[in-house]
Design a protein around this motif. Structure first.
Motif, short mmCIF file in Angstrom:
data_model
loop_
_atom_site.label_atom_id
_atom_site.label_comp_id
_atom_site.label_asym_id
_atom_site.label_seq_id
_atom_site.Cartn_x
_atom_site.Cartn_y
_atom_site.Cartn_z
N TRP A 72 0.42 -1.13 -0.19
CA TRP A 72 -0.48 -0.07 0.29
C TRP A 72 0.59 1.34 -0.08
O TRP A 72 0.86 2.12 -0.86
N LEU A 73 1.68 0.84 1.07
CA LEU A 73 3.05 2.85 1.48
C LEU A 73 3.34 2.72 -0.66
O LEU A 73 3.86 3.59 -1.13
N CYS A 74 3.92 1.23 -0.80
CA CYS A 74 4.88 1.99 -2.21
C CYS A 74 4.16 1.79 -3.40
O CYS A 74 4.54 2.83 -3.84
N TYR A 75 3.04 1.65 -3.47
CA TYR A 75 2.58 2.08 -4.66
C TYR A 75 1.45 3.83 -4.38
O TYR A 75 1.94 4.12 -5.14
N HIS A 76 1.22 3.78 -3.52
CA HIS A 76 0.94 5.25 -3.42
C HIS A 76 1.86 6.52 -3.11
O HIS A 76 1.93 7.76 -3.64
N ARG A 77 3.55 6.26 -2.95
CA ARG A 77 4.55 6.91 -3.25
C ARG A 77 4.56 6.62 -4.66
O ARG A 77 5.08 8.04 -4.97
N LEU A 78 5.24 5.43 -5.59
CA LEU A 78 4.64 5.73 -6.96
C LEU A 78 4.07 6.81 -7.74
O LEU A 78 4.76 7.05 -8.96
N ILE A 79 2.99 6.83 -7.55
CA ILE A 79 1.78 8.12 -8.19
C ILE A 79 1.98 9.28 -7.45
O ILE A 79 0.70 10.34 -8.84
N GLY A 80 2.44 9.26 -6.72
CA GLY A 80 3.17 10.90 -6.14
C GLY A 80 2.41 11.42 -5.09
O GLY A 80 2.20 12.22 -4.99
N PHE A 81 1.60 10.30 -3.95
CA PHE A 81 1.83 10.59 -3.03
C PHE A 81 3.22 11.05 -1.89
O PHE A 81 3.42 10.36 -1.94
N ASN A 82 3.45 11.93 -1.43
CA ASN A 82 4.55 12.14 -0.60
C ASN A 82 4.58 12.58 0.84
O ASN A 82 5.60 12.59 1.57
N ARG A 83 3.54 12.37 1.18
CA ARG A 83 3.83 12.38 3.38
C ARG A 83 2.35 11.78 3.37
O ARG A 83 1.25 11.72 2.66
N PHE A 84 2.63 11.07 4.64
CA PHE A 84 1.47 10.08 5.55
C PHE A 84 1.45 9.45 6.23
O PHE A 84 2.53 10.03 7.93
N VAL A 85 0.39 10.30 7.34
CA VAL A 85 0.61 10.10 8.68
C VAL A 85 -0.53 9.05 8.80
O VAL A 85 -1.83 9.23 8.50
N ILE A 86 -0.20 8.83 9.80
CA ILE A 86 -0.84 7.38 9.91
C ILE A 86 -0.88 6.75 10.95
O ILE A 86 -0.24 6.79 11.83
N TYR A 87 -2.19 6.68 11.51
CA TYR A 87 -2.74 6.57 13.38
C TYR A 87 -2.59 4.41 13.50
O TYR A 87 -3.45 4.63 12.71
N SER A 88 -2.00 3.89 14.49
CA SER A 88 -2.44 2.19 14.31
C SER A 88 -2.77 2.59 15.85
O SER A 88 -2.74 3.09 16.71
N ASN A 89 -4.01 1.12 15.92
CA ASN A 89 -4.03 0.90 17.55
C ASN A 89 -4.50 -0.61 17.23
O ASN A 89 -4.27 -1.32 16.57
N ASP A 90 -4.17 -0.25 18.84
CA ASP A 90 -4.43 -2.50 19.09
C ASP A 90 -3.98 -3.11 18.39
O ASP A 90 -4.16 -4.51 18.15
N CYS A 91 -2.49 -3.04 17.53
CA CYS A 91 -1.90 -4.06 16.99
C CYS A 91 -1.05 -4.54 17.67
O CYS A 91 -0.47 -4.85 18.63
N THR A 92 -1.32 -6.75 17.11
CA THR A 92 -0.33 -7.31 17.54
C THR A 92 0.49 -8.28 16.63
O THR A 92 0.86 -9.53 17.03
N ASP A 93 0.28 -7.30 15.68
CA ASP A 93 1.23 -8.49 14.09
C ASP A 93 2.71 -8.19 13.83
O ASP A 93 2.99 -8.26 12.82
N GLY A 94 2.74 -6.62 14.96
CA GLY A 94 3.68 -5.98 14.47
C GLY A 94 3.81 -4.85 13.38
O GLY A 94 4.71 -4.15 12.90
N THR A 95 2.60 -4.64 13.29
CA THR A 95 2.23 -3.45 12.69
C THR A 95 2.58 -1.78 12.90
O THR A 95 3.38 -1.06 12.03
N HIS A 96 2.69 -2.09 14.65
CA HIS A 96 3.35 -0.94 15.25
C HIS A 96 4.87 -0.15 15.01
O HIS A 96 5.18 0.91 14.48
N GLN A 97 5.41 -1.67 15.05
CA GLN A 97 7.10 -1.79 15.10
C GLN A 97 7.19 -1.20 13.58
O GLN A 97 8.71 -0.30 13.23
N MET A 98 6.43 -1.52 12.29
CA MET A 98 7.20 -1.63 10.92
C MET A 98 6.87 -0.26 10.61
O MET A 98 7.83 0.89 10.42
N LEU A 99 5.51 0.59 11.35
CA LEU A 99 5.65 2.14 11.03
C LEU A 99 6.75 3.12 12.42
O LEU A 99 7.02 4.14 11.39
N GLN A 100 6.43 2.33 12.66
CA GLN A 100 8.07 3.17 13.65
C GLN A 100 9.46 3.08 13.11
O GLN A 100 10.06 3.96 13.05
N LEU A 101 9.56 2.03 12.55
CA LEU A 101 10.75 2.18 11.41
C LEU A 101 10.74 3.19 10.70
O LEU A 101 12.03 3.72 10.22
#
Length: 728
Positions: A34-63
């Motif tokens: 999802w992130l790579c696709y939207h960067r390719l078509i021209g979005f250049n800022r991503f403000v992402i809120y995560s909640n109650d993640c148990t699969d590592g999504t939170h840690q991926m977003l932190q990196l």
């Protein structure tokens, strides 16, 4: 330019910063695509809120945040003064960020939504170049994608795997024509899931606003204040749309059902009703696959640059796979029929073929209707023109209600005496009492409304509050009523519910087939009456139910409650309908002739009817689409609304359906309480007697006696003792 108006034209001068605001929960296996696709078509800022993640999504977003690729916030905890709902909380937080409000364009997208540009090279630059000058918002249509027969979860690109979607012309569900909006932030007050809420003064001449659809066509009037869905005719796809992968693979849907969503605490909304509604494998849509190779390469490069990110992605995929195996085995053991619905290829294929056959049939029907010239209208006097009235639909201020109609000039009994009249002579004629709605408009706290009368119909509007508008239509039995205190159908119910109401009176038994009424309802729509209200419900019974279904198209997104509806009385469409001679004699050429064809834009159409009443069942069968909910009332005959009222259920049913607090299961559980009503027992007794079921009649008589119905028990026993009828 007015010297008192600020120059805000700078908001159109740059397209440089394109921001996505999103909320996610356990999107680890899908996040990087999802992130790579939207960067390719021209979005250049991503403000992402995560909640109650148990699969590592939170840690991926932190990196990703540490690398400067996204701006990430943990949105799991409640915050004083902000909404409890995680999505609304995230949107409120985002509108306080200069990184958001300082953007040139903002899109609010979920993790399963891909913004797709259909013009030029498929980038945002191509989209912006194609838009009309000074565009403030683009309402991009959803294309809802089903599983496409894909059962197994694989770590492969979604945009390559899923290529079967909803059609662009025929609605299968009310949400199919939902929009997602990319917009400039200056005119925006609040973010929303589908469209922003604009500041009140935008859209006025001093502060113009332009909203276009996905083809660049002006839809400002329709979308300025409300609506998150459009009609097929309002939709556009030439410039852009949004691919919404609501189902993904069957195994992924099982996980979605288990974990809930990022934007709601109500996990139960992701159920098999949701699956049936949105698994739309109807037409092929492959436009976005042109990006697949570039997305795969960009994802590989990102993981190569950030090995820890790749490890988290792989761990999320593995955890996803293990949880699927557990859930699938559990589903097979506990509910094998549901397991088959998700994982049996033959079942999936049959459902796809059924939907595709339905699409072909509905397209053929539309083509047939379009190709058939309407019969010439009968000779008659031209309809009186509808006079637009500034008073009739004056803009409503936010202050206390004030009268908006000159009632004294419209009704002879508008002056209600403040003091008793002098004593009348002996045996005076009974005085004519004003109707309750007039008293309400003159004496209650709700003194805003109008009464508009024509030769064959009248319209009454009483505004009580803006949350709900109840639009009702008279039934056939009300046509001959000429008493002065006549009320609109359902008036007392709406009054007690505190709802606003638009009631349409019928003075002729012509099934509302009146061009003046058609024009009048469109005038109300164009002047914004329906748009004032958060929700709108059209309702009626029999003749009124036809009207509720047919005219619901003037308020797309409304819901319809139709008791024993006729879909039409056009001899060309329903030659088998032999009832209602006055209705069949009406002019069925022109607009709104087929109610079944007018309900496509409704949110939900509740058809309440007796399936054992052949003509009513045949009319109900003419309504198609995923927004149709059939609520069957066996033994009620054509009088479903009357029977429910006799059982003290009508108000409960209408209120529950209108507020969406009653589903089909709750309705049928309530209706089962009718089985001890005299009318139900009598109708069932007639049916058993006609079939010669004497033993069943005696059992029914015993049931009636044991439940306090001695008179009905005796009548049923008499039926049982009668000679058994012989089949003819």
């Amino acid at each position: 330019m007015n010297s008192l108006s600020p120059d805000l034209s700078f908001r159109w001068k740059s397209n440089a910063t394109r921001t996505i605001v999103t909320t996610v929960k356990n999107e680890g296996p899908f996040l990087l695509e999802w992130l790579c696709y939207h960067r390719l078509i021209g979005f250049n800022r991503f403000v992402i809120y995560s909640n109650d993640c148990t699969d590592g999504t939170h840690q991926m977003l932190q990196l990703l945040d540490q690398a400067g690729i996204v701006i990430h916030f943990d949105n799991s905890d409640l915050i004083a003064g902000l909404p409890d709902d995680p999505q609304r909380r995230a949107y409120a937080r985002a509108m306080a960020l200069p990184e958001v409000t300082g953007s040139d364009w903002i899109a609010v997208l979920d993790g399963d939504e891909f913004f797709h540009v259909n013009t030029g090279d498929g980038t945002l630059d191509a989209l912006f170049a194609a838009l009309p000058d000074r565009t403030d918002a683009v309402a991009a249509q959803w294309r809802i994608f089903g599983n496409g027969g894909v059962i197994t979860f694989r770590d492969e690109l979604q945009i390559r795997q899923f290529t079967m979607a909803s059609p662009t012309d025929i609605p299968f569900t009310h949400s199919q024509f939902a929009i997602k909006t990319i917009f400039r932030p200056l005119p925006v007050q609040h973010l929303g899931v589908h469209r922003p809420v604009f500041k009140n003064f935008y859209g006025l001449p001093a502060h113009p606003l332009l909203i276009v659809n996905g083809s660049g066509e002006d839809v400002t009037r329709d979308l300025l204040r409300q609506r998150w869905t459009t009609s097929p005719k309002m939709a556009g796809y030439d410039l852009c749309h949004v691919n919404h992968y609501m189902i993904r693979a069957s195994e992924v849907f099982l996980m979605k059902r288990w974990r809930g969503t990022a934007n709601s605490a109500d996990a139960d909304r992701i159920n098999f009703d949701y699956y049936d509604q949105h698994n739309l494998n109807v037409v092929e849509e492959t436009g976005i696959t042109a990006w697949a190779d570039r997305v795969a390469q960009a994802r590989a490069e990102l993981v190569g640059l950030m090995p820890a990110l790749g490890a988290l992605h792989a761990e999320a995929v593995g955890r996803f796979r293990r949880q699927i195996d557990v859930l699938s085995a559990q589903l097979l053991a506990e509910v094998p029929d549901q397991h088959a619905r998700l994982f049996d290829p033959a079942v999936l294929q049959a459902e796809t073929e059924r939907r595709q056959a339905e699409l072909a049939a509905r397209r053929a029907r539309q083509a047939s209707i379009a190709a058939t010239p309407p019969p010439p209208p009968p000779a008659k006097l031209p309809a009186r023109p509808v006079i637009a009235s500034a008073i009739l639909l004056a803009p409503l201020p936010d202050g206390p209600p004030v009268p908006t109609m000159p009632l004294l000039s419209m009704t002879p009994w508008a002056t209600i005496p403040e003091t008793p009249e002098p004593a009348a002579p002996a045996d005076p004629p009974a005085p004519e009492v004003p109707p309750q709605w007039l008293v309400d408009l003159r004496r209650s706290p709700y003194r805003r409304g109008f009464y508009h009368s024509e030769e064959e119909f009248a319209a009454l509007h009483v505004e009580r509050e803006r949350a709900h508008l109840f639009v009702s239509f008279d039934n056939l039995s009300q046509v001959g009523q000429d008493q002065i205190d006549r009320e609109a159908w359902g008036y007392e119910f709406a009054r007690k519910s505190g709802w606003s109401q638009l009631g349409i009176f019928a003075f002729r038994a012509n099934w509302f087939r009146n061009p003046t009424l058609f024009a009048y309802l469109r005038q109300l729509r164009d002047n914004g009456l329906f748009a004032r209200y958060q929700t709108v419900t059209f309702a009626g019974t029999s003749m009124g139910a036809y009207a509720a279904c047919a005219f619901s198209s003037v308020a797309p997104g409304a819901q319809v409650i139709a008791f024993s509806p006729q879909s039409t009385l056009s001899p060309a469409l329903v030659p088998w309908e032999a009832r209602f001679p006055s209705g069949r004699a009406a002019d069925w050429s022109g607009d709104f002739a087929d109610a079944a064809a007018q309900t496509a834009s409704a949110r939900t159409v509740f058809l309440v009817y007796d399936p054992t009443e052949p003509a009513d069942a045949a009319h109900a069968d003419r309504f198609t689409g995923d927004n149709i909910m059939r609520l069957r009332t066996p033994r009620a005959g054509h009088k479903t609304a009357l029977r429910l009222r006799q059982t003290d259920m009508l108000s409960t049913v209408v209120r529950g359906l209108a507020t969406r607090t009653m589903d089909a299961a709750a309705f049928h559980a309530l209706y089962r309480q009718s089985r001890l009503q005299p009318w139900y027992l009598d109708t069932l007794g007639q049916r058993l007697q006609a079939r010669g079921r004497t033993a069943w009649l005696r059992r029914l008589s015993d049931i009636a006696a044991r439940n306090g119905r001695p008179g009905m028990a005796k009548a049923l026993e008499t039926r049982a003792a009668a000679p058994v009828p012989h089949p003819s």
